[in-house]
Scaffold this motif. Structure first.
Motif, PDB file in Angstrom:
ATOM      1  N   ILE A  10       0.870  -1.138   0.144  1.00 45.34           N
ATOM      2  CA  ILE A  10      -0.035   0.125  -0.003  1.00 45.34           C
ATOM      3  C   ILE A  10       1.061   1.161  -0.028  1.00 45.34           C
ATOM      4  O   ILE A  10       0.588   1.987  -0.870  1.00 45.34           O
ATOM      5  N   ALA A  11       1.992   1.243   0.746  1.00 47.96           N
ATOM      6  CA  ALA A  11       2.763   2.510   0.754  1.00 47.96           C
ATOM      7  C   ALA A  11       3.511   2.640  -0.424  1.00 47.96           C
ATOM      8  O   ALA A  11       3.590   3.741  -0.872  1.00 47.96           O
ATOM      9  N   ARG A  12       3.776   1.780  -1.127  1.00 44.58           N
ATOM     10  CA  ARG A  12       4.466   1.988  -2.441  1.00 44.58           C
ATOM     11  C   ARG A  12       3.523   2.342  -3.496  1.00 44.58           C
ATOM     12  O   ARG A  12       3.982   3.021  -4.385  1.00 44.58           O
ATOM     13  N   SER A  13       2.370   1.776  -3.422  1.00 41.80           N
ATOM     14  CA  SER A  13       1.305   2.360  -4.277  1.00 41.80           C
ATOM     15  C   SER A  13       1.039   3.766  -4.223  1.00 41.80           C
ATOM     16  O   SER A  13       0.641   4.583  -5.043  1.00 41.80           O
ATOM     17  N   VAL A  14       1.032   4.148  -2.841  1.00 41.77           N
ATOM     18  CA  VAL A  14       0.746   5.654  -2.669  1.00 41.77           C
ATOM     19  C   VAL A  14       1.943   6.426  -3.024  1.00 41.77           C
ATOM     20  O   VAL A  14       1.700   7.516  -3.420  1.00 41.77           O
ATOM     21  N   LYS A  15       3.032   6.110  -2.980  1.00 39.27           N
ATOM     22  CA  LYS A  15       4.332   6.617  -3.429  1.00 39.27           C
ATOM     23  C   LYS A  15       4.161   6.904  -4.930  1.00 39.27           C
ATOM     24  O   LYS A  15       4.387   7.924  -5.412  1.00 39.27           O
ATOM     25  N   GLU A  16       3.739   5.774  -5.567  1.00 36.90           N
ATOM     26  CA  GLU A  16       3.621   5.791  -7.050  1.00 36.90           C
ATOM     27  C   GLU A  16       2.507   7.027  -7.461  1.00 36.90           C
ATOM     28  O   GLU A  16       2.704   7.656  -8.406  1.00 36.90           O
ATOM     29  N   ALA A  17       1.428   7.018  -6.508  1.00 40.69           N
ATOM     30  CA  ALA A  17       0.482   8.143  -6.966  1.00 40.69           C
ATOM     31  C   ALA A  17       1.048   9.465  -6.554  1.00 40.69           C
ATOM     32  O   ALA A  17       0.562  10.478  -7.496  1.00 40.69           O
ATOM     33  N   LEU A  18       1.827   9.500  -5.780  1.00 43.98           N
ATOM     34  CA  LEU A  18       2.552  10.880  -5.727  1.00 43.98           C
ATOM     35  C   LEU A  18       3.324  11.265  -7.005  1.00 43.98           C
ATOM     36  O   LEU A  18       3.145  12.432  -7.232  1.00 43.98           O
ATOM     37  N   GLY A  19       3.964  10.299  -7.327  1.00 43.13           N
ATOM     38  CA  GLY A  19       4.716  10.631  -8.525  1.00 43.13           C
ATOM     39  C   GLY A  19       3.901  10.923  -9.578  1.00 43.13           C
ATOM     40  O   GLY A  19       4.328  12.180 -10.401  1.00 43.13           O
ATOM     41  N   THR A  20       2.797  10.400  -9.826  1.00 44.25           N
ATOM     42  CA  THR A  20       1.986  10.877 -10.876  1.00 44.25           C
ATOM     43  C   THR A  20       1.392  12.255 -10.803  1.00 44.25           C
ATOM     44  O   THR A  20       1.395  13.013 -11.532  1.00 44.25           O
ATOM     45  N   ALA A  21       1.081  12.527  -9.461  1.00 37.18           N
ATOM     46  CA  ALA A  21       0.433  13.842  -9.031  1.00 37.18           C
ATOM     47  C   ALA A  21       1.642  14.820  -9.100  1.00 37.18           C
ATOM     48  O   ALA A  21       1.194  15.923  -9.549  1.00 37.18           O
ATOM     49  N   ILE A  22       2.835  14.614  -8.936  1.00 37.01           N
ATOM     50  CA  ILE A  22       3.831  15.636  -9.203  1.00 37.01           C
ATOM     51  C   ILE A  22       3.813  15.873 -10.825  1.00 37.01           C
ATOM     52  O   ILE A  22       3.922  16.965 -11.131  1.00 37.01           O
ATOM     53  N   ASP A  23       3.931  14.938 -11.775  1.00 42.15           N
ATOM     54  CA  ASP A  23       4.054  15.337 -12.953  1.00 42.15           C
ATOM     55  C   ASP A  23       2.719  15.954 -13.526  1.00 42.15           C
ATOM     56  O   ASP A  23       3.218  16.959 -14.622  1.00 42.15           O
ATOM     57  N   ARG A  24       1.558  15.959 -12.893  1.00 43.39           N
ATOM     58  CA  ARG A  24       0.589  16.531 -13.571  1.00 43.39           C
ATOM     59  C   ARG A  24       0.060  17.967 -12.699  1.00 43.39           C
ATOM     60  O   ARG A  24      -0.804  18.604 -13.234  1.00 43.39           O
ATOM     61  N   ASN A  25       0.645  18.022 -11.625  1.00 47.24           N
ATOM     62  CA  ASN A  25       0.077  19.370 -10.822  1.00 47.24           C
ATOM     63  C   ASN A  25       0.714  20.734 -11.576  1.00 47.24           C
ATOM     64  O   ASN A  25       1.621  20.572 -12.324  1.00 47.24           O
ATOM     65  N   THR A  26      -0.436  21.611 -11.349  1.00 44.87           N
ATOM     66  CA  THR A  26      -0.029  22.925 -12.068  1.00 44.87           C
ATOM     67  C   THR A  26       0.508  23.988 -11.116  1.00 44.87           C
ATOM     68  O   THR A  26       0.940  25.058 -11.585  1.00 44.87           O
ATOM     69  N   TRP A  27       0.989  23.663  -9.770  1.00 43.82           N
ATOM     70  CA  TRP A  27       1.523  24.638  -9.245  1.00 43.82           C
ATOM     71  C   TRP A  27       2.957  24.603  -8.720  1.00 43.82           C
ATOM     72  O   TRP A  27       3.561  25.501  -8.404  1.00 43.82           O
ATOM     73  N   MET A  28       3.672  23.454  -9.322  1.00 43.96           N
ATOM     74  CA  MET A  28       4.879  23.338  -9.370  1.00 43.96           C
ATOM     75  C   MET A  28       5.504  23.731 -10.734  1.00 43.96           C
ATOM     76  O   MET A  28       4.883  23.358 -11.720  1.00 43.96           O
ATOM     77  N   ASP A  29       6.705  24.619 -10.687  1.00 46.60           N
ATOM     78  CA  ASP A  29       7.281  24.838 -12.060  1.00 46.60           C
ATOM     79  C   ASP A  29       8.288  23.705 -12.449  1.00 46.60           C
ATOM     80  O   ASP A  29       8.329  22.834 -11.546  1.00 46.60           O
ATOM     81  N   ALA A  30       8.662  23.681 -13.954  1.00 48.03           N
ATOM     82  CA  ALA A  30       9.428  22.559 -14.200  1.00 48.03           C
ATOM     83  C   ALA A  30      10.544  22.310 -13.399  1.00 48.03           C
ATOM     84  O   ALA A  30      10.811  21.171 -13.059  1.00 48.03           O
ATOM     85  N   PRO A  31      11.738  22.988 -13.129  1.00 49.67           N
ATOM     86  CA  PRO A  31      12.768  22.768 -12.245  1.00 49.67           C
ATOM     87  C   PRO A  31      12.348  22.293 -10.968  1.00 49.67           C
ATOM     88  O   PRO A  31      12.960  21.230 -10.468  1.00 49.67           O
ATOM     89  N   THR A  32      11.370  22.721 -10.241  1.00 46.71           N
ATOM     90  CA  THR A  32      10.896  22.356  -8.884  1.00 46.71           C
ATOM     91  C   THR A  32      10.270  20.899  -9.192  1.00 46.71           C
ATOM     92  O   THR A  32      10.524  20.236  -8.275  1.00 46.71           O
ATOM     93  N   LYS A  33       9.568  20.517 -10.065  1.00 46.50           N
ATOM     94  CA  LYS A  33       8.934  19.168 -10.396  1.00 46.50           C
ATOM     95  C   LYS A  33      10.273  18.223 -10.644  1.00 46.50           C
ATOM     96  O   LYS A  33      10.407  17.052  -9.994  1.00 46.50           O
ATOM     97  N   ILE A  34      11.300  18.830 -11.326  1.00 44.25           N
ATOM     98  CA  ILE A  34      12.510  17.701 -11.502  1.00 44.25           C
ATOM     99  C   ILE A  34      13.151  17.247 -10.338  1.00 44.25           C
ATOM    100  O   ILE A  34      13.306  16.187  -9.801  1.00 44.25           O
ATOM    101  N   GLU A  35      13.212  18.343  -9.148  1.00 36.21           N
ATOM    102  CA  GLU A  35      13.838  17.891  -7.821  1.00 36.21           C
ATOM    103  C   GLU A  35      13.102  17.157  -7.213  1.00 36.21           C
ATOM    104  O   GLU A  35      13.413  16.426  -6.513  1.00 36.21           O
ATOM    105  N   ALA A  36      11.545  17.451  -7.272  1.00 35.52           N
ATOM    106  CA  ALA A  36      10.582  16.608  -6.598  1.00 35.52           C
ATOM    107  C   ALA A  36      10.748  15.213  -6.962  1.00 35.52           C
ATOM    108  O   ALA A  36      10.484  14.381  -5.921  1.00 35.52           O
ATOM    109  N   ARG A  37      10.712  14.956  -8.247  1.00 33.32           N
ATOM    110  CA  ARG A  37      10.831  13.537  -8.744  1.00 33.32           C
ATOM    111  C   ARG A  37      11.816  12.892  -8.314  1.00 33.32           C
ATOM    112  O   ARG A  37      12.080  11.813  -7.618  1.00 33.32           O
ATOM    113  N   ALA A  38      13.093  13.520  -8.364  1.00 32.07           N
ATOM    114  CA  ALA A  38      14.183  12.888  -8.025  1.00 32.07           C
ATOM    115  C   ALA A  38      14.298  12.653  -6.498  1.00 32.07           C
ATOM    116  O   ALA A  38      14.802  11.617  -6.161  1.00 32.07           O
ATOM    117  N   LYS A  39      13.774  13.531  -5.616  1.00 33.93           N
ATOM    118  CA  LYS A  39      13.657  13.188  -4.295  1.00 33.93           C
ATOM    119  C   LYS A  39      12.764  11.999  -3.711  1.00 33.93           C
ATOM    120  O   LYS A  39      13.155  11.134  -3.171  1.00 33.93           O
TER     121      LYS A  39
END
Length: 674
Positions: free
Chosen positions: A381-410
């Motif tokens: 369950i924890a890993r599937s929620v983590k995966e959902a967060l990755g998808t959410a980072i990619d599609r969210n509109t409040w992060m700009d591109a450089p911030t999204k890159i660091e967010a995904r890396a983290k």
């Protein structure tokens, strides 16, 4: 408390039947027409008040207490204590391994109050004798070092904590300490309350010294020596405000000159005695230690003896015979902690064992109470929620591109640890007998101190947690970019293996989402993907985040406490946790939809019940007022309902119509990751 919404309809119906069954024509002519009877309060539905609807049975079974509060998570914490109690009972009766033998003897020695009484102050006699042997200033420092070794920090504190320049490594930290009162200001303030507390403290010091062997005629003088030394330390200490912040206690200094620089405190020898061989340690306030060094060389040995004897007695009082425990409870229990009565003996002993040998209890608790199937489900369950967060980072509109890159890396580097930490502890310790609880405390605390000191200078800081697995806990470790879930948390109501998968996602999955969101949100922005302390958000991302979350503070600020409309939630204070609650639900719902994409509405409903079940809570009027004044969380009723009111999925699953209390107008809803 009875559920009035259920009782009221039947009571009103009975009254109406009487009125209709006994009409009196003459009386009707003489009286004015009766006013219409008030309508009964309808029973709550999923769309009017989901919390009351979903948790009616629990709320009925757990009425509002006269004082304090009761909650589902509090009951889980109490259950974990009973599980630990049973584990230790079994270890005392029939140990199955060496660690259980240590724990069983430790437990039995604490519960045998007759043996504790016979033991009296014998456990600390060798320590008092060591202090009594101080004859000259040069003898003071070795005595200080010896007390630190057994877990009794005096004069100052020395601990292991993270090296802020290398977060995977532990550092040694010299810091202020050595006081019997909880804050240095109590010694220096001149207001009446502080003076009164200091007076009460003087009496407490005298009682401890008397039990430690000071003759009656010398009590007042020796107590004054203790308070004089502590006051000197307090005047040199910084305020609590000055110590706040990540770097307030971080100041690396080389140790190569310690032998010359601190001749009287003998800090080089101190480190050697603790088993620490480090080229650098942190010393946030070198001026304090320079002054302590002067005190070690200038004060008469008799003053140091009184001070050290008091601190040995004061630290060990809870673990000695009844007369010691009563003195401790009268001052620290009643006055400082506000406890009317001591905890039951078994809880006192359990707390003591966890404080000094909690890692030993953890090893046995995890083996007994965390089945492989539960661990595997929690991890999935924890890993599937983590995966959902990755998808959410990619599609969210409040992060700009450089911030999204660091967010995904983290996020990609997040570690998930279920049940217990990776451990590098050496569990060998001096054998414990059943005749001396105080002696066992010193054995266990010496072992604990030894293992803590071993951390310093080692690049394995992520092997341990700051919480014990036998206590219900889940959190995000910002320094090491990891999610940890304790073994004790993985049981109802958080993760119930008897409930459908939807309920497991709504309960456990949502609290995982709450914490995982912190990887990349306004909390996680302080540490980047390489585990370096820096703010990796752009200014535009920060502005967009604040604009997106601010309406949630206003929403909660309009809500009143259940049963007390005069108490309002402080929307600003609960904002951070409320944002994380909503984010967690969003991520868990996305993960669940992917796990069971064909589920019908009826099969999805347990998801929201699983969430709401976590926050069942009943507070007395006094407890509610205290909660409203200081808690960073909304009360349970609104912690349950508040996020659900933002989710269109909730309305769809339960068929809520526009205008329903549980379905905010679309324009008013807040979203974090949708």
């Amino acid at each position: 408390m009875p559920n009035l919404s259920i009782l009221r309809p039947s009571a009103l119906a009975f009254c109406l039947v009487l009125a209709v069954a006994a009409p009196q024509a003459d009386a009707a002519k003489r009286r004015k027409p009766a006013a219409p009877a008030p309508k009964a309060t309808p029973a709550p539905t999923a769309c009017s008040d989901f919390h009351l609807f979903a948790n009616a049975d629990w709320l009925k079974a757990n009425p509002v207490p006269a004082e304090g509060g009761v909650s589902a998570l509090g009951q889980l914490a109490e259950r974990s204590l009973q599980q630990q109690r049973q584990l230790l009972d079994d270890a005392a009766k029939s140990p199955q391994n060496g660690i259980q033998k240590l724990l069983g003897d430790f437990w039995a020695s604490g519960l045998d109050e007759a043996a504790v009484e016979r033991d009296g102050a014998a456990p600390i006699a060798p320590l008092l004798a060591r202090i009594g042997a101080i004859k000259k200033p040069q003898d003071v420092a070795p005595a200080i070092a010896a007390l630190h070794q057994v877990g009794i920090p005096v004069a100052f504190n020395f601990t292991a904590d993270l090296d802020l320049k290398q977060l995977d490594t532990y550092f040694g930290y010299f810091a202020q300490g050595g006081l019997g009162l909880p804050d240095a200001s109590f010694y220096t303030r001149t207001d009446a309350d502080a003076r009164a507390l200091l007076g009460r403290y003087n009496g407490h010091v005298q009682k401890i010294l008397a039990l430690s062997g000071t003759p009656q005629a010398k009590l007042a003088g020796e107590a004054q020596l203790v308070i004089d030394l502590e006051t000197r330390i307090a005047r040199m200490s910084k305020t609590q405000d000055a110590l706040r912040g990540l770097r307030a206690n971080y100041n690396p200094v080389p140790t190569k000159d310690f032998a010359k620089k601190y001749r009287n405190l003998q800090l080089a020898a101190f480190l050697k005695a603790q088993g620490v061989n480090a080229e650098q340690v942190s010393m946030a306030d070198p001026a304090l230690f320079a002054q302590l060094d002067k005190l070690a060389g200038s004060l008469k040995p008799a003053q140091w003896q009184a001070y050290l004897r008091f601190h040995v007695g004061n630290t060990m009082a809870p673990y000695l015979s009844k007369n010691w425990r009563e003195v401790d409870h009268d001052f620290r229990g009643k006055l400082l902690r506000g406890e009317d009565e001591p905890a039951p003996r078994w809880k006192q002993v359990l707390d003591a064992i966890n404080a000094s040998a909690g890692a030993m209890v953890a090893r046995e608790y995890v083996a007994r109470h965390l089945p492989d199937a539960t661990r595997e489900r929690a991890d999935a369950i924890a890993r599937s929620v983590k995966e959902a967060l990755g998808t959410a980072i990619d599609r969210n509109t409040w992060m700009d591109a450089p911030t999204k890159i660091e967010a995904r890396a983290k996020l990609d580097r997040v570690k998930i640890e279920i049940g217990a930490p990776r451990s590098d502890l050496d569990f060998t310790a001096q054998p414990m007998g059943r005749g001396s609880f105080g002696g066992n405390i010193l054995i266990a605390s010496t072992w604990h101190h030894r293992e803590e000191m071993k951390r310093i200078g080692r690049a394995n800081a992520d092997r341990r947690w700051d919480v014990l697995p036998q206590y219900p806990a889940l959190g995000y470790d910002l320094a090491h970019n990891r999610l940890f879930v304790s073994a004790a948390l993985l049981q109802p109501p958080v993760l119930d293996m008897q409930q459908p998968l939807a309920a497991q996602y709504g309960g456990f999955g949502a609290v995982v989402g709450h914490e995982l969101s912190s990887v990349v949100d306004a909390s996680g922005r302080r540490v980047d993907a390489s585990e370096t302390l820096r703010d990796w958000w752009s200014a535009d991302t920060a502005t967009a985040w604040n604009a997106r979350t601010a309406p949630l503070a206003a929403f909660y600020g309009r809500l009143a406490y259940p049963g007390n409309p005069t108490l309002k939630i402080d929307g600003a204070r609960v904002l951070e946790q409320s944002v994380a609650d909503l984010a967690g639900l969003e991520l868990a719902w996305a993960a669940y939809e992917k796990a069971e994409p064909q589920a019908k509405a009826a099969d999805q409903q347990p998801f929201f019940r699983g969430w709401s079940r976590l926050w069942t809570q009943q507070l007395s009027a006094q407890a509610a007022a205290a909660h409203a004044a200081g808690s960073p969380y909304p009360p349970g009723h609104w912690r349950s309902n508040g996020p659900l009111m933002q989710l269109s999925a909730f309305g769809s699953v339960f068929g809520c119509k526009a205008g329903s209390a549980m379905l905010l107008p679309e324009a008013e809803r807040v979203s974090i990751w949708r």
